[in-house]
Design an enzyme around this catalytic site. Structure first.
Site, PDB file in Angstrom:
ATOM      1  N   ARG A   1     -27.765  -9.075  32.289  1.00 24.45           N
ATOM      2  CA  ARG A   1     -26.450  -9.328  32.982  1.00 24.45           C
ATOM      3  C   ARG A   1     -25.715 -10.874  32.634  1.00 24.45           C
ATOM      4  O   ARG A   1     -26.582 -11.714  32.601  1.00 24.45           O
ATOM      5  CB  ARG A   1     -26.715  -9.235  34.423  1.00 24.45           C
ATOM      6  CG  ARG A   1     -27.093  -7.792  34.835  1.00 24.45           C
ATOM      7  CD  ARG A   1     -27.548  -7.931  36.287  1.00 24.45           C
ATOM      8  NE  ARG A   1     -26.041  -7.880  37.053  1.00 24.45           N
ATOM      9  CZ  ARG A   1     -26.340  -7.840  38.636  1.00 24.45           C
ATOM     10  NH1 ARG A   1     -27.412  -7.793  39.157  1.00 24.45           N
ATOM     11  NH2 ARG A   1     -25.178  -8.089  39.120  1.00 24.45           N
TER      12      ARG A   1
ATOM     13  N   ARG B   1     -29.264   1.311  43.426  1.00 27.06           N
ATOM     14  CA  ARG B   1     -28.154   1.959  43.923  1.00 27.06           C
ATOM     15  C   ARG B   1     -27.843   3.282  43.426  1.00 27.06           C
ATOM     16  O   ARG B   1     -27.394   4.257  43.855  1.00 27.06           O
ATOM     17  CB  ARG B   1     -26.939   1.132  44.323  1.00 27.06           C
ATOM     18  CG  ARG B   1     -27.115  -0.255  44.936  1.00 27.06           C
ATOM     19  CD  ARG B   1     -26.036  -0.963  45.658  1.00 27.06           C
ATOM     20  NE  ARG B   1     -26.428  -2.193  46.047  1.00 27.06           N
ATOM     21  CZ  ARG B   1     -26.780  -2.364  47.295  1.00 27.06           C
ATOM     22  NH1 ARG B   1     -27.074  -1.219  47.947  1.00 27.06           N
ATOM     23  NH2 ARG B   1     -27.130  -3.696  47.856  1.00 27.06           N
TER      24      ARG B   1
ATOM     25  N   ASP C   1     -20.351  -2.552  46.234  1.00 26.10           N
ATOM     26  CA  ASP C   1     -21.604  -1.762  45.982  1.00 26.10           C
ATOM     27  C   ASP C   1     -21.852  -0.506  46.364  1.00 26.10           C
ATOM     28  O   ASP C   1     -22.885   0.141  46.256  1.00 26.10           O
ATOM     29  CB  ASP C   1     -22.840  -2.834  46.721  1.00 26.10           C
ATOM     30  CG  ASP C   1     -22.874  -3.973  46.019  1.00 26.10           C
ATOM     31  OD1 ASP C   1     -22.862  -4.348  45.042  1.00 26.10           O
ATOM     32  OD2 ASP C   1     -23.568  -5.052  46.946  1.00 26.10           O
TER      33      ASP C   1
END
Length: 452
Positions: free
Chosen positions: A130, A402, A327
């Site tokens: 990331r 998620r 999110d």
């Protein structure tokens, strides 16, 4: 804690009974990270209740200990942090391993950049992929020096500034993490640090700064805000009550909307207006969602969610709402798959730099389970079926909790089971997720979420 957890495939079968009951979800992850960090910077002992004890937050606790704070668990969810004061963190003896947590890594960059110490930060394979350049660039202007892999990726070496300069920074893209990193660096700088954000993002950092005694001024500018922080305050230890995480509440909430006959209550959820974009969107879709027992706790709005199953309709989500639900788009896409009509989610470029490329991963999740989805630039279009989708797919999670939880919720409401290739990372943010979901289904439904 390790960064090399063994893959744990999970399967979610269609729920054979309605979801019922009253539950509490884990503490808010964003507030939990900040409570530990601000406690480490405060004078005195900060008592925290309701702390999320997932791996992401525990990484922050370990890092604060390595930087000289005393961090103690008293009981489940109950912690104490004896701080060192602003500017008082010490050089860590070893590498700081932040596991899977991008929030912890980026906020910690702000702290480390403004202390005259040398440190090295790393993480698991997902976090090492990331980009950190978005915080490296502004923080370099305070006098810190960074050395990283190509693209600003971890591992990252940080040589903090001996006399950090206050920053005046306009965010190119709305990001609560980058904003918070700049403000955290500004705590140690002499003078006023100023951040301009193009869209209002979650303001837990500003709220907690005030809670600990800092002077923070906020002014509206168009759709965004201008935040000013007076540097070198004396932060004083203050108790923190961590509310239930609205991002975690999203999963049982959507599951209850989709499984016929369901009716649940989720207690003590954070209702910060800059975090409730999903709730507003679901209400626009016709969701049977109401709020009860609303109150203030530690400067944050809190309340209970009352959810009942019912039909949903398609929605057009404006780009301006993205920061308040950044999110929650994977689980919103699952709701949209059940809705009648074509839903459009606009301006999702920020999803490309989350734990995975969440835009692509969400599209793949839906496609694997018989749902038509299109990507047009940074927009996503979901062709709702007006009822349960086929399911039956195997979802690649890309180490993104998620995506994994969204796919499992899809399986509860689909016509055939859904398998995720790895559910191990769910524990980083939602400890006990499978047990909680199975408890809602109850004895009539058996174990809907189980090892694959």
């Amino acid at each position: 804690m390790t960064s090399t957890a063994k893959p744990r495939p999970l399967s979610a079968s269609p729920a054979m009974a309605p979801l019922t009951g009253t539950i509490a979800v884990p503490g808010d992850k964003s507030i939990s990270h900040r409570a530990l960090m601000f406690g480490a910077l405060a004078v005195g002992t900060t008592r925290i209740s309701g702390l999320l004890e997932g791996e992401d937050v525990l990484r922050t606790a370990v890092a604060m200990r390595a930087l000289g704070a005393e961090v103690t668990q008293l009981a489940p969810g109950a912690w104490e942090v004896s701080g060192r004061g602003v500017g008082g963190l010490v050089e860590p003896a070893d590498v700081l391993d932040m596991g899977n947590s991008g929030t912890a890594a980026r906020l910690l960059c702000g702290l480390l950049a403004a202390h005259p110490i040398f440190s090295v930060m790393t993480g698991d394979a997902s976090l090492r992929g990331r980009p950190m350049k978005r915080v490296i660039d502004p923080l370099s202007a305070c006098g810190a020096r960074f050395a990283s892999r190509a693209g600003g990726r971890l591992p990252l070496a940080i040589e903090g500034a001996a006399e950090p300069l206050p920053l005046d920074y306009r965010l190119p893209v709305a990001s609560a993490q980058v904003k918070s990193a700049v403000l955290l660096a500004g705590l140690c700088a002499r003078g006023t640090t100023r951040v301009v954000e193009p869209e209002a993002t979650r303001d837990h950092t500003e709220n907690m700064l005030r809670h600990f005694g800092a002077t923070v001024r906020v002014a509206i500018e168009g759709h965004g805000r201008v935040i000013e922080l007076d540097g070198q305050p004396e932060l004083i230890a203050a108790p923190v009550v961590v509310p239930g995480d609205p991002s975690s509440a999203a999963f049982p909430l959507v599951a209850a909307l989709l499984v016929p006959g369901s009716a649940i209550r989720i207690g003590g959820v954070g209702l910060n207006p800059l975090r409730t974009g999903l709730f507003a969107t679901l209400l626009e879709m016709g969701a049977d969602l109401t709020f009860a027992d609303e109150r203030l706790e530690g400067g944050e709005r809190v309340g209970d969610l009352l959810v009942r199953a019912g039909a949903l309709r398609a929605v057009d989500v404006p780009a301006a709402r993205v920061p308040s639900m950044v999110d929650e788009f994977p689980i919103l896409a699952v709701a949209a798959a059940h809705a009648m009509g074509i839903s459009r989610f606009r301006g999702l470029g920020e999803l490309r730099v989350k734990e995975s490329d969440r835009l692509a991963a969400t599209a793949a999740l839906l496609t694997a389970n018989g749902i038509r989805v299109e990507i047009e630039g940074d927009d996503m279009l979901v062709h709702g079926l007006g009822g349960p989708p086929p399911g039956g797919g195997r979802v690649v999670t890309h180490m993104d909790h998620r995506i994994a939880m969204s796919a499992l919720v899809l399986g509860l409401g689909a016509r055939a089971p859904v398998v995720v290739d790895d559910g191990a990372f769910i524990e980083t943010s939602f400890p006990g997720f499978s047990d909680l979901m199975n408890g809602l289904v109850g004895n009539g439904g058996g174990s809907a979420v189980a090892p694959a």
